[in-house]
Design a protein around this motif. Structure first.
Motif, PDB file in Angstrom:
ATOM      1  N   PHE A  24       0.985  -0.946   0.236  1.00 43.86           N
ATOM      2  CA  PHE A  24      -0.267  -0.015   0.343  1.00 43.86           C
ATOM      3  C   PHE A  24       1.007   0.842   0.274  1.00 43.86           C
ATOM      4  N   VAL A  25       1.652   0.977   0.735  1.00 41.18           N
ATOM      5  CA  VAL A  25       2.425   2.190   0.774  1.00 41.18           C
ATOM      6  C   VAL A  25       3.164   2.382  -0.294  1.00 41.18           C
ATOM      7  N   GLY A  26       3.990   1.742  -1.035  1.00 39.34           N
ATOM      8  CA  GLY A  26       5.023   1.147  -2.003  1.00 39.34           C
ATOM      9  C   GLY A  26       3.777   1.983  -3.321  1.00 39.34           C
ATOM     10  N   ALA A  27       2.558   1.690  -2.921  1.00 43.79           N
ATOM     11  CA  ALA A  27       1.490   2.182  -4.440  1.00 43.79           C
ATOM     12  C   ALA A  27       1.209   3.870  -3.946  1.00 43.79           C
ATOM     13  N   LEU A  28       1.086   3.980  -2.846  1.00 45.72           N
ATOM     14  CA  LEU A  28       0.847   5.910  -2.188  1.00 45.72           C
ATOM     15  C   LEU A  28       2.437   6.357  -2.662  1.00 45.72           C
ATOM     16  N   VAL A  29       2.860   5.840  -2.629  1.00 45.82           N
ATOM     17  CA  VAL A  29       4.926   6.812  -2.872  1.00 45.82           C
ATOM     18  C   VAL A  29       4.292   6.781  -4.706  1.00 45.82           C
ATOM     19  N   ALA A  30       4.241   5.659  -5.412  1.00 44.97           N
ATOM     20  CA  ALA A  30       4.112   6.233  -7.144  1.00 44.97           C
ATOM     21  C   ALA A  30       3.002   6.913  -7.137  1.00 44.97           C
TER      22      ALA A  30
END
Lengths: 108, 238
Positions: free
Chosen positions: B220-226
């Protein structure tokens, strides 16, 4: 009861991270306020993280030692309906949902 | 300097402490029963009674404490506990922007005020931003921690008196996160993050059923950073 040293280590880790999250921003107020990354994360994170936590805790209630899938589904629906229908009083909605789940699991 | 010397007067100090406790009462109505539920959960999960007060002192953050009970019982790896604490309590980073810490001068009181900056304390000061003094603010925070600690101990004693575990009590935590998610979604109607969270959790359950929480949070955090990088680039172009 899990191992004492494990519990202590977990408490220490949670303590350091929680206090740091509260204290560090007071030292870095200005750069944090100006960072678009931090503002974006602040805006996007809460609802998503809470959904993941709701899903995780639902999974552990529904698929514990015994499967209680329909009981958990009914109790979740009751929680949502009470929360949206009775003015978002968290204590009332959590109380109603938990009472329904405990009753269904123990009596049905 | 003048303002604080007024408060040093014992009568003024007493009235400030009283004002602080009064400000805490409404939140106490919610914190105390939740504390009792927390104490019950600690005993029902098979943990020793002292884990309840120990958690309330070490990690003074209600929802995180409830979550930690489950994580401890499941012997969750410490890395997962660290990541979960970081992400669940990440919201506290933004409380510093509007919390009247500047009124607290004594270093010990200041340290306590930062340590005890829970959601409820922040909400109380932001609902009524004027008139905070050191004694009022710190006594309000001490009162909040008192409700929670005593509630936890009452729950521990109650669980001992009932003398047999109440099955299904842990559902309170699921219900709590469902209501918090509903409230968070109301204040910021952001559909994409909720969809991303749902996808992250689904993928995590399929790929890593044993550590779904950890993997889901990372995805989830990875997706938000992207998402941030992409939207930042489009901002720059516009």
């Amino acid at each position: 009861m899990p191992d004492l040293s494990y519990v202590m280590a977990a408490l220490a880790i949670a303590f350091v991270i929680t206090v740091s999250l509260r204290a560090v921003p007071f030292l870095l107020l200005k750069p944090l306020r100006e960072s678009t990354f931090v503002r974006h994360m602040a805006f996007w994170m809460p609802a998503g993280i809470l959904c993941i936590l709701a899903a995780t805790t639902f999974r552990s209630s529904a698929f514990g030692e015994v499967t209680h899938l329909w009981e958990a589904a009914v109790a979740t629906a009751v929680t949502v309906v009470v929360h949206l229908g009775f003015g978002r009083r968290t204590l009332l909605s959590v109380g109603a949902g938990t009472a329904v789940f405990v009753t269904l699991v123990n009596l049905v | 300097m003048n303002e604080s010397s007024v408060v040093e007067h014992p009568v003024a100090r007493r009235s400030e402490v009283r004002a602080g406790v009064r400000a805490s009462l409404a939140a106490g109505l919610g914190l105390f029963p939740l504390g009792v539920a927390f104490g019950l959960l600690v005993i029902n999960s098979g943990l020793s009674w002292w884990v309840a007060p120990a958690l309330s002192v070490a990690v003074f953050a209600g929802s995180m404490e409830l979550l930690l009970v489950g994580l401890l019982v499941a012997a969750t790896p410490l890395a997962t506990i660290a990541l979960t604490t970081l992400l669940v309590n990440f919201r506290h980073v933004f409380y510093a922007f509007s919390f009247p810490l500047q009124v607290v001068r004594h270093p010990v009181a200041r340290a306590y005020s930062v340590y005890a900056l829970i959601d409820e304390a922040w909400a109380i000061t932001n609902a009524r931003p004027q008139g905070w003094t050191s004694w009022r603010l710190v006594s309000m925070q001490l009162a909040l921690q008192g409700y929670w600690l005593v509630g936890g101990l009452v729950g521990v004693v109650a669980a001992r008196l009932i003398n047999r575990p109440i099955e299904g009590l842990g559902f309170a935590l699921c219900a709590l996160f469902v209501t918090l998610a509903l409230d968070a979604f109301r204040s910021r109607r952001q559909v994409p993050p909720v969809v991303l969270a749902g996808l992250s959790f689904t993928v995590a359950v399929v790929v890593a059923p044993g550590s779904a929480l950890f993997v889901a949070l990372l995805l989830f955090v990875g997706a938000l950073v992207a998402f941030h990088l992409l939207s930042g680039r489009s901002d720059a172009r516009a």
